[in-house]
Design an enzyme around this catalytic site. Structure first.
Site, PDB file in Angstrom:
ATOM      1  N   SER A  50      13.418   5.631 -14.026  1.00  9.26           N
ATOM      2  CA  SER A  50      12.346   6.408 -14.648  1.00  9.26           C
ATOM      3  C   SER A  50      12.297   7.829 -14.101  1.00  9.26           C
ATOM      4  O   SER A  50      12.252   8.802 -14.850  1.00  9.26           O
ATOM      5  CB  SER A  50      11.012   5.696 -14.397  1.00  9.26           C
ATOM      6  N   SER A  51      12.340   7.950 -12.767  1.00 10.03           N
ATOM      7  CA  SER A  51      12.234   9.278 -12.156  1.00 10.03           C
ATOM      8  C   SER A  51      13.425  10.144 -12.520  1.00 10.03           C
ATOM      9  O   SER A  51      13.275  11.340 -12.795  1.00 10.03           O
ATOM     10  CB  SER A  51      12.145   9.153 -10.639  1.00 10.03           C
TER      11      SER A  51
ATOM     12  N   TRP B 177       7.184   0.172   3.867  1.00  8.91           N
ATOM     13  CA  TRP B 177       7.600   0.892   2.663  1.00  8.91           C
ATOM     14  C   TRP B 177       8.981   1.476   2.814  1.00  8.91           C
ATOM     15  O   TRP B 177       9.619   1.817   1.833  1.00  8.91           O
ATOM     16  CB  TRP B 177       6.571   1.951   2.261  1.00  8.91           C
TER      17      TRP B 177
ATOM     18  N   ASP C 274       7.111  20.762 -27.167  1.00  8.29           N
ATOM     19  CA  ASP C 274       7.231  19.452 -26.510  1.00  8.29           C
ATOM     20  C   ASP C 274       8.265  19.616 -25.404  1.00  8.29           C
ATOM     21  O   ASP C 274       8.737  20.728 -25.145  1.00  8.29           O
ATOM     22  CB  ASP C 274       7.660  18.359 -27.508  1.00  8.29           C
TER      23      ASP C 274
ATOM     24  N   HIS D   5      14.957  13.431  11.692  1.00 14.71           N
ATOM     25  CA  HIS D   5      13.765  13.475  12.548  1.00 14.71           C
ATOM     26  C   HIS D   5      12.900  12.229  12.368  1.00 14.71           C
ATOM     27  O   HIS D   5      11.991  12.004  13.144  1.00 14.71           O
ATOM     28  CB  HIS D   5      12.973  14.777  12.369  1.00 14.71           C
ATOM     29  N   HIS D   6      13.204  11.429  11.325  1.00 13.48           N
ATOM     30  CA  HIS D   6      12.516  10.147  11.204  1.00 13.48           C
ATOM     31  C   HIS D   6      13.144   9.104  12.119  1.00 13.48           C
ATOM     32  O   HIS D   6      12.652   7.992  12.200  1.00 13.48           O
ATOM     33  CB  HIS D   6      12.595   9.645   9.756  1.00 13.48           C
TER      34      HIS D   6
ATOM     35  N   HIS E 173      13.280  12.109   2.961  1.00  8.94           N
ATOM     36  CA  HIS E 173      12.662  13.381   3.282  1.00  8.94           C
ATOM     37  C   HIS E 173      12.518  14.297   2.075  1.00  8.94           C
ATOM     38  O   HIS E 173      11.444  14.843   1.861  1.00  8.94           O
ATOM     39  CB  HIS E 173      13.266  14.090   4.486  1.00  8.94           C
TER      40      HIS E 173
ATOM     41  N   THR F 238       6.691  26.789   4.722  1.00 11.86           N
ATOM     42  CA  THR F 238       5.421  26.117   4.438  1.00 11.86           C
ATOM     43  C   THR F 238       4.265  26.978   4.934  1.00 11.86           C
ATOM     44  O   THR F 238       3.266  27.187   4.236  1.00 11.86           O
ATOM     45  CB  THR F 238       5.397  24.742   5.123  1.00 11.86           C
TER      46      THR F 238
ATOM     47  N   HIS G 155       0.843  -1.198   0.000  1.00 11.23           N
ATOM     48  CA  HIS G 155       0.000   0.000   0.000  1.00 11.23           C
ATOM     49  C   HIS G 155       0.881   1.252   0.000  1.00 11.23           C
ATOM     50  O   HIS G 155       0.705   2.144  -0.826  1.00 11.23           O
ATOM     51  CB  HIS G 155      -0.946   0.010   1.199  1.00 11.23           C
TER      52      HIS G 155
ATOM     53  N   ARG H 264       1.508   0.903  14.861  1.00 13.45           N
ATOM     54  CA  ARG H 264       1.166   0.672  13.464  1.00 13.45           C
ATOM     55  C   ARG H 264       1.693  -0.691  13.040  1.00 13.45           C
ATOM     56  O   ARG H 264       2.529  -1.287  13.710  1.00 13.45           O
ATOM     57  CB  ARG H 264       1.758   1.787  12.598  1.00 13.45           C
TER      58      ARG H 264
ATOM     59  N   TYR I 274       8.897  16.032  -0.120  1.00 13.54           N
ATOM     60  CA  TYR I 274       8.661  17.282  -0.829  1.00 13.54           C
ATOM     61  C   TYR I 274       8.473  17.048  -2.317  1.00 13.54           C
ATOM     62  O   TYR I 274       7.796  17.823  -2.988  1.00 13.54           O
ATOM     63  CB  TYR I 274       9.788  18.274  -0.525  1.00 13.54           C
TER      64      TYR I 274
ATOM     65  N   GLU J  37      11.978  13.201  -0.698  1.00 14.94           N
ATOM     66  CA  GLU J  37      10.873  12.531  -1.385  1.00 14.94           C
ATOM     67  C   GLU J  37       9.519  13.070  -0.919  1.00 14.94           C
ATOM     68  O   GLU J  37       8.593  13.234  -1.707  1.00 14.94           O
ATOM     69  CB  GLU J  37      10.967  11.015  -1.141  1.00 14.94           C
TER      70      GLU J  37
ATOM     71  N   SER K 108      -1.678  26.515  -6.336  1.00 16.06           N
ATOM     72  CA  SER K 108      -1.335  27.907  -6.649  1.00 16.06           C
ATOM     73  C   SER K 108      -1.833  28.340  -8.022  1.00 16.06           C
ATOM     74  O   SER K 108      -1.821  29.525  -8.344  1.00 16.06           O
ATOM     75  CB  SER K 108       0.192  28.103  -6.593  1.00 16.06           C
TER      76      SER K 108
ATOM     77  N   LYS L 211       3.549  29.904   2.717  1.00 20.32           N
ATOM     78  CA  LYS L 211       2.724  29.571   1.553  1.00 20.32           C
ATOM     79  C   LYS L 211       1.254  29.527   1.918  1.00 20.32           C
ATOM     80  O   LYS L 211       0.399  30.028   1.184  1.00 20.32           O
ATOM     81  CB  LYS L 211       3.141  28.198   1.000  1.00 20.32           C
TER      82      LYS L 211
END
Lengths: 600, 194, 107
Positions: free
Chosen positions: A168-169, A138, A94, A301-302, A252, A327, A65, A449, A256, A254, A267, A330
């Protein structure tokens, strides 16, 4: 066109709009797969001592998931808008490298299929069960992923799939950096660039810098699993914490990579439906750049529960609190955009406003993790699950839905039904809060969890039931959206060039745009070309229409991409010949690609 | 007018392929950065030998380093030749660069096999694992570079390499020099600072 | 990030240095490498071995990047594309070394 010819035209397409649509439909299918996995999880947890799935399958469900939603649904959905919208917004015909773009898409599909094949291929590995999907969460913490504790093919599928998706990315990242910087229409200065294109640029920089780090982390894991090294084995001097560091140095940024595109979409949507220019455009752009930059300095912080020591804890705590500042800036800019505007509550607008509210809640619960003592209470409980879903569902997915309603008419020529759209919004909004708000409480009450069941004595049974009801409400909402898309194909209202009165270049051309996008490349004189006095028209008076050459397609991106999963079969099946076949295909594809006549 | 916007008309006046390649090199910095970080944080943590000072052969590797530096020189000379349309010397310098690359790779093969004979493999200890993965990744990059150089050399032999498409040689050169500077770092961090 | 200008530019090739410059740079690179290996073998230098070697290798790195990869003459934007991630990688390495106790004071 015969059926075969039509199929070939999609397999060889290098048109950014077609690739955008391919990205959209493929990623949406994986969004449904990931959603189905979530519904299984919630069904299992609906009541204490649930029996819907076994503990092993539960592990596979929550792992897939998370992995599916992050890498196969949200990232490619944002990529679909990068593809379709960015060249239109910057006034280009293009992307910079159309074939590389096709390559990105095919690598994504093949990597996703390889990873999901693990649901059905157990018998091939004599696993004694059908599903051998990845099962270590994950973020696949080390030791759980070692050959010793996970001897089956589960983790192999995960790490090989992620390696392929990384290719790919990365390819897409290089492509969009160059496209946005180098293919802007005349007069489109960087500070006239629509915010969505700006956020795409920042996201692309994050992708090309963050993905190499997880590539290395996965390479080390590959060596541990296939070649008997001891990178993550404590008894040999290694350290499982190294995995955590490398994963979150990637992980991290990721976060963002997932949220910045949604911020970009919001926006665009808010100004259009408030009939007001975005408040503080420059500040919004610089905040986005600052978030991207600071996103590199908060990864630990993780990992507060590792016990990194007082200095590291304080530093990462401080940087984490700091990153909330841009943040927050914004959020205030979006609110100020709404203030005094002529608000039109279309579905796109509702999702965008929903984004602000829900993302703020997710952001605030995020700040509570920034304090190490508080974090130690929250780590590995449902509180964290609540936080991530407010940010990624309430944030990214709401932003993406806003983008879908906003740009659907541009992409297909027909407007989605507003009535069904409002049902969709209401169901998903209520469902999302029912599903994820109770998780804050469930977590603080002590439910960890990733545990497949719980005892009625824990006192969280009712809250869990509420959460499950919410999850299924989201499911109903998504079904309404699918129905909406389906009926729009034939019964949707025709859109015209500009159904919303948007300010940016994509609204100057027909919907869907012609294959070459712009008959005449526009010359831009302001940030909001459609809203300034001398309104920009598709064909300015007196412009000479020249013949436009449209490049044909190419099959070689697909062929090259095919080599990657074949290569991955070698470690997966422990059969070396696959490596030679895969490498040969890749080499052949690259050489044919390099030397075919193709005008980009 | 053609749609060939990428090559003829750019917003920054920079070649798109070159820009993409510089972004790629930036990305590679983090790939090697992560590998070098892994080597450094695991330094001195091996629980059994052989350790770096038992096995690393400085004179031999100095020759490899010299070889790679010289290949970089050949590469810039090849580019200069292509840019002034001198196909004859372009062929010479291109193949010279590739040969020096092959020489470097043979040296690495020799080094790896002699280490294995002396008892250092991937599985022996953390030094072996980090050393082989870091230098092996670099070697893989050199291999790709050699294939690329030989491809350009064949194109030159076919007379397809002109001053107009010198940028293809320039990009290959960027890759080659980047692989060289990574070796400069590895030579210092792995071999000299033990 | 530097502000790229947006006017239409034809793609211009920046002038590249001559073979003489290339040869001189190569000579310096070789001399520096010889010094590196020399420093490694001379016991008198052992107290400053690490900073000296890091400095020498940084100089070599910079020379190749500036002259052979043409960053000295080419667009500043390429320097940004390369230097940004390079500094990020350097910061990451320093951060990880700190977190794994490589800079801890010996007691």
């Amino acid at each position: 066109m015969s059926r075969l010819k039509r199929l070939m035209s999609w397999l060889t397409t290098t048109d950014h709009k077609r690739i955008g649509l391919l990205y959209f439909y493929t990623a949406f299918v994986f969004f449904l797969v990931g959603g189905l996995e979530a519904l299984f999880i919630r069904a299992q947890l609906a009541q204490p001592d649930g029996h819907v799935v076994s503990a092993e399958t539960f592990n596979q469900l929550f792992t897939m998931h998370g992995t599916t939603m992050v890498f196969l649904a949200l990232m490619p959905l944002t990529a679909s808008f990068f593809n379709y919208i960015v060249p239109l917004q910057i006034g280009a015909r293009d992307v910079a490298f159309p074939r590389l773009n096709a390559f990105s898409y095919w690598v994504f599909v093949l990597g996703a299929l390889l990873m999901n094949a693990s649901w059905f291929t157990g018998p091939l590995f004599h696993a004694g069960r059908l599903n051998v999907a990845p099962d270590a969460g994950w973020f696949g913490y080390a030791n759980l992923t070692s050959r010793q504790y996970s001897p089956g093919p589960n983790i192999d599928f995960w790490l090989l799939g992620l390696q392929i998706l990384g290719v790919s990315s990365l390819a897409a990242g290089f492509n969009f950096i160059v496209t946005i910087l180098n293919l802007r229409a005349p007069g489109m200065k960087m500070m006239r660039l629509p915010v969505f294109s700006w956020m795409t640029l920042v996201t692309s920089f994050l992708i090309i810098t963050a993905f190499p780090v997880i590539t290395v982390a996965l390479v080390l894991l590959m060596f541990d699993r296939f070649f008997g090294t001891h990178f993550y084995l404590t008894s040999a001097g290694g350290d499982p914490v190294l995995w955590q560091h490398l994963f979150w140095i990637f992980g991290h940024p990721e976060v963002y990579i997932l949220i910045l595109p949604a911020m970009g979409i919001v926006s665009e949507v808010l100004p259009t439906f408030a009939r007001k220019p975005l408040f503080g455009y420059t500040v919004v752009v610089y905040s986005g750049v600052l978030i991207g930059f600071m996103g590199w300095g908060v990864w630990s912080h993780h990992m507060f529960s590792v016990g990194l020591g007082p200095i590291a804890d304080s530093v990462f705590s401080a940087t984490t609190m700091l990153i909330a500042v841009p943040t927050g800036v914004k959020i205030f800019n979006w609110l100020a955009t709404l203030w005094g505007g002529q608000l039109r509550f279309t579905t796109a607008m509702l999702f965008a406003i929903g984004f602000i509210a829900l993302f703020t809640i997710g952001g605030l619960s995020g700040v509570t993790h920034a304090s190490p003592p508080a974090d130690l209470q929250q780590t590995d409980t449902y509180y964290v699950v609540a936080h991530i879903h407010y940010v990624l569902f309430g944030g990214t997915i709401f932003g993406l839905f806003a983008g879908m309603y906003y740009w659907w008419p541009k992409m297909t020529g027909r407007l989605l039904s507003e009535t069904l759209g409002k049902w969709h919004f209401a169901l998903v909004f209520v469902g999302m809060n029912l599903a994820f708000f109770p998780m804050h409480l469930i977590g603080l009450l002590g439910m960890p969890r990733r545990i497949y069941t719980y005892s009625p004595d824990l006192g969280v049974s009712t809250l869990n039931l509420v959460s499950t009801i919410g999850a299924f409400l989201i499911g109903v909402g998504v079904l309404v959206f699918i129905w909406n898309v389906w009926r729009t194909r034939t019964r949707g209202q025709t859109a015209g060039n500009d159904p919303w009165g948007g300010a940016t270049l994509e609204w100057t051309i027909s919907s869907p745009p012609p294959v070459h996008n712009f008959d005449v490349i526009p010359t831009v004189a302001s940030r909001l070309p459609r809203w300034t006095k001398t309104q920009l028209k598709a064909i300015p008076e007196g412009a000479k229409l020249a013949e436009i050459h449209v490049p044909g397609g190419s099959i070689w991106p697909l062929v090259t991409a095919l080599g990657l999963p074949v290569l991955a079969l070698a470690p997966l099946s422990h059969r070396l010949p696959f490596a030679f076949v895969g490498a040969t295909i890749i080499l052949l594809g690259i050489f044919r690609w390099a030397f075919e006549p193709f005008e980009a | 007018m053609t749609i060939a916007a990428a090559t003829h008309r750019t917003s920054m006046g920079l070649d798109s392929r070159k820009m993409a390649f510089w972004a790629f090199i930036g990305s590679e910095c983090l790939l090697f950065g992560s590998l070098i970080s892994t080597y450094l944080v695991y330094k001195g943590r091996s629980v059994v030998g052989p350790y770096p000072h038992d096995i690393l052969n400085i004179p031999f590797t100095s020759v490899s380093t010299f070889d790679l530096l010289m290949s970089s020189l050949m590469m810039v000379l090849a580019l200069a030749a292509v840019q002034r349309g001198d196909l004859k010397w372009a062929k010479v310098w291109l193949v010279a660069t590739a040969l020096l690359g092959i020489f470097f790779l043979s040296g690495q093969v020799y080094e790896f096999t002699s280490f294995v004979r002396e008892g250092l493999t991937l599985q022996t200890n953390l030094f072996g694992a980090t050393f082989f993965v870091l230098t092996g990744t670099h070697g893989a990059h050199v291999t790709v570079g050699v294939v690329w150089l030989l491809t350009l050399w064949v194109r030159a032999l076919q007379g397809q390499l002109t001053a107009a498409n010198a940028v293809t040689v320039e990009i290959c050169g960027l890759y080659w020099h980047f692989v060289d500077v990574i070796w400069i770092v590895i030579f210092t961090v792995v071999y000299l600072i033990q | 990030m530097q502000q790229p200008s947006t006017d239409e530019h034809p793609v211009v090739q920046h002038a590249h240095p001559t073979a003489g410059v290339y040869l001189r740079v190569a000579t310096i690179l070789v001399i520096l490498t010889v010094i590196e290996v020399g420093v490694f073998y001379v016991p008198a230098f052992h107290s400053i071995l690490v900073p000296a070697l890091l400095l020498l290798s940084a100089v070599k790195f910079t020379l190749v990047v500036m002259f052979y990869m043409h960053l000295k003459m080419d667009s500043r934007f390429f320097t940004f594309l390369f230097g940004g991630p390079l500094l990020l990688g350097l910061g990451m390495t320093m951060g990880l070394m700190f977190l794994f106790g490589a800079f801890a004071l010996r007691r």
